[in-house]
Motif scaffolding. Structure first.
Motif, PDB file in Angstrom:
ATOM      1  N   ARG A   5       0.921  -1.403  -0.100  1.00  0.00           N
ATOM      2  CA  ARG A   5       0.042   0.045   0.053  1.00  0.00           C
ATOM      3  C   ARG A   5       0.655   1.266  -0.139  1.00  0.00           C
ATOM      4  O   ARG A   5       2.046   1.241   0.330  1.00  0.00           O
ATOM      5  N   VAL A   8       2.877   3.650   3.314  1.00  0.00           N
ATOM      6  CA  VAL A   8       3.339   2.684   4.494  1.00  0.00           C
ATOM      7  C   VAL A   8       4.854   3.055   4.948  1.00  0.00           C
ATOM      8  O   VAL A   8       4.862   3.297   6.218  1.00  0.00           O
ATOM      9  N   ALA A  23       2.461  -2.495  10.280  1.00  0.00           N
ATOM     10  CA  ALA A  23       2.120  -2.790   9.073  1.00  0.00           C
ATOM     11  C   ALA A  23       2.429  -4.268   8.443  1.00  0.00           C
ATOM     12  O   ALA A  23       1.665  -4.874   7.561  1.00  0.00           O
ATOM     13  N   ASP A  28       0.447  -4.730   5.072  1.00  0.00           N
ATOM     14  CA  ASP A  28       0.794  -3.828   4.319  1.00  0.00           C
ATOM     15  C   ASP A  28       2.324  -3.929   3.716  1.00  0.00           C
ATOM     16  O   ASP A  28       2.712  -3.074   2.694  1.00  0.00           O
TER      17      ASP A  28
END
Length: 401
Positions: A5, A8, A23, A28
């Motif tokens: 993403r 991050v 994360a 992520d």
């Protein structure tokens, strides 16, 4: 590493230790052709530089100012903090602990022991340092699933009181005592150390001091002193580190051990000095918890699919970080374990340490045929507890004839 993403990287840069863990937990970022443990090794082997980064210095400064707030383990908060970790479900712990469900540092005299052998060696070492005698009363502060208390009751004919703030652990420990037929002299209670008002010949506490909080260290050791008989001996086993007082990292504090803090040796000893107790012995275990966590991490990885079915994928990623981070802290970082042997009298145990090895050899001869039987009661009790907690099947409605 691959980020999945946008944005991050910026979040991680602002608060690296917490946001990188979150994360990974949220998916992520993912590890490709490597594992989260590989990343942890890189971080810990470069930690001296990492800790000097401006953002790390900033967040550590905030944590130091707020650490008394984070560690405010009043009785009501202590119960919630303990249950948030230890009452998540016994099935998870069965996936990576030894048969006796020892959730604390094992002892590896040669480094080649299995996890089960090392956990038995830990219990034997503790019993030897306590110099148990038939007829004594022993208090186990933070008794877990009861394995240590049951072991102590076997190697000597002692009466044991184990206390915990975990309802799940309490029920399992009680069932184990029933299975072994020792409920008459080994009892387990849902109580805090501050609620004990009985005299004991021996006190043992393994892995519980980390849940006390820095401002409660003095009251804790005062409570130990007050419950010890004049010739009594206490043995306190805790995670610590080789450096000065610090803080609990934000990931562990938020997701794993809320209210937890591994005191420095200087903080613990200062509290002992104020209690008036004699420090009879201090033993430092350096690599032992790292070896223990290595076994736990590998067992959890081997049972990861089962763990995901019990909890979920996010929990598994969180637990991977936890086990890997802690293993690296002991094998690559500055974490260790101390054992403080305390008493009211300076000569409560022999004045040289030779007796420990002699006691260990004697106790080892008593273990034959018993250690495995006690360990087997853990899983039997866990299964019985799970059946007791299972909802009753819905009864069918009867239709009138």
């Amino acid at each position: 590493m691959r980020f999945t993403r946008d944005g991050v990287e910026r979040r991680i840069a602002i608060n690296p230790e917490l946001k990188a863990a979150e994360a990974y937990m949220d998916g992520d970022f993912v590890m490709e052709d490597s594992t989260i443990h590989d990343l942890m090794l890189v971080i810990f082997r470069n930690k001296s530089r990492f800790d000097k980064s401006p953002n790390q210095i900033f967040w550590q400064g905030i944590d130091r100012k707020l650490r008394r707030l984070y560690q405010n383990n009043s009785l009501s908060r202590a119960i919630g903090n303990v249950q948030s970790h230890y009452d998540i479900g016994d099935d998870i712990y069965r996936l990576f602990l030894d048969k006796d469900m020892q959730y604390s540092c094992a002892y590896f005299p040669t480094g080649n022991e299995t996890l089960e052998q090392a956990q038995t060696a830990k219990k034997r070492h503790l019993a030897a340092k306590l110099q148990l005698k038939d007829g004594q009363r022993l208090l186990d502060i933070g008794c877990g699933w009861g394995g240590l208390a049951l072991y102590m009751a076997h190697v000597a004919k002692v009466e044991v009181v184990g206390i915990t703030l975990s309802e799940h652990q309490l029920e399992v420990a009680r069932k184990r005592a029933e299975i072994l037929g020792v409920s008459d002299r080994v009892r387990f209670e849902l109580r805090d150390y501050r609620e004990i008002q009985e005299p004991f010949d021996r006190i043992v506490s393994v892995g519980m001091l980390e849940h006390v909080g820095v401002q409660y260290l003095k009251p804790y050791f005062m409570a130990v002193r007050d419950q010890l008989k004049p010739d009594g001996v206490a043995l306190i086993h805790s995670i610590s580190g080789k450096g000065p007082p610090g803080v609990t990292g934000p990931f562990l504090r938020k997701y794993i051990f809320p209210g937890g803090y591994a005191p420095s040796l200087s903080e613990a000893v200062a509290a002992v000095e104020l209690s008036g107790l004699w420090s009879l012995d201090c033993e430092i275990w350096r690599c032992h918890y790292g070896y223990t966590l290595h076994h736990w991490r590998e067992r959890f990885a081997a049972n990861r699919e089962a763990a995901s079915a019990i909890m979920d994928e996010r929990f598994c990623r969180m637990w991977e970080i936890y086990l890997s981070m802690c293993e690296c802290a002991f094998l690559e970082g500055s974490s260790n374990v101390f054992q403080l042997q305390l008493a009211r009298k300076r000569d409560a145990v022999p004045i040289t340490r030779d007796y420990i090895a002699i006691e260990e050899a004697r106790i080892e001869r008593l273990e034959a045929g018993f250690v495995d039987r006690v360990a087997d009661t853990a899983f039997a009790a866990l299964e019985a507890d799970a059946r007791d907690r299972a909802p009753a099947p819905a009864q069918r409605e009867r239709t009138p004839a």
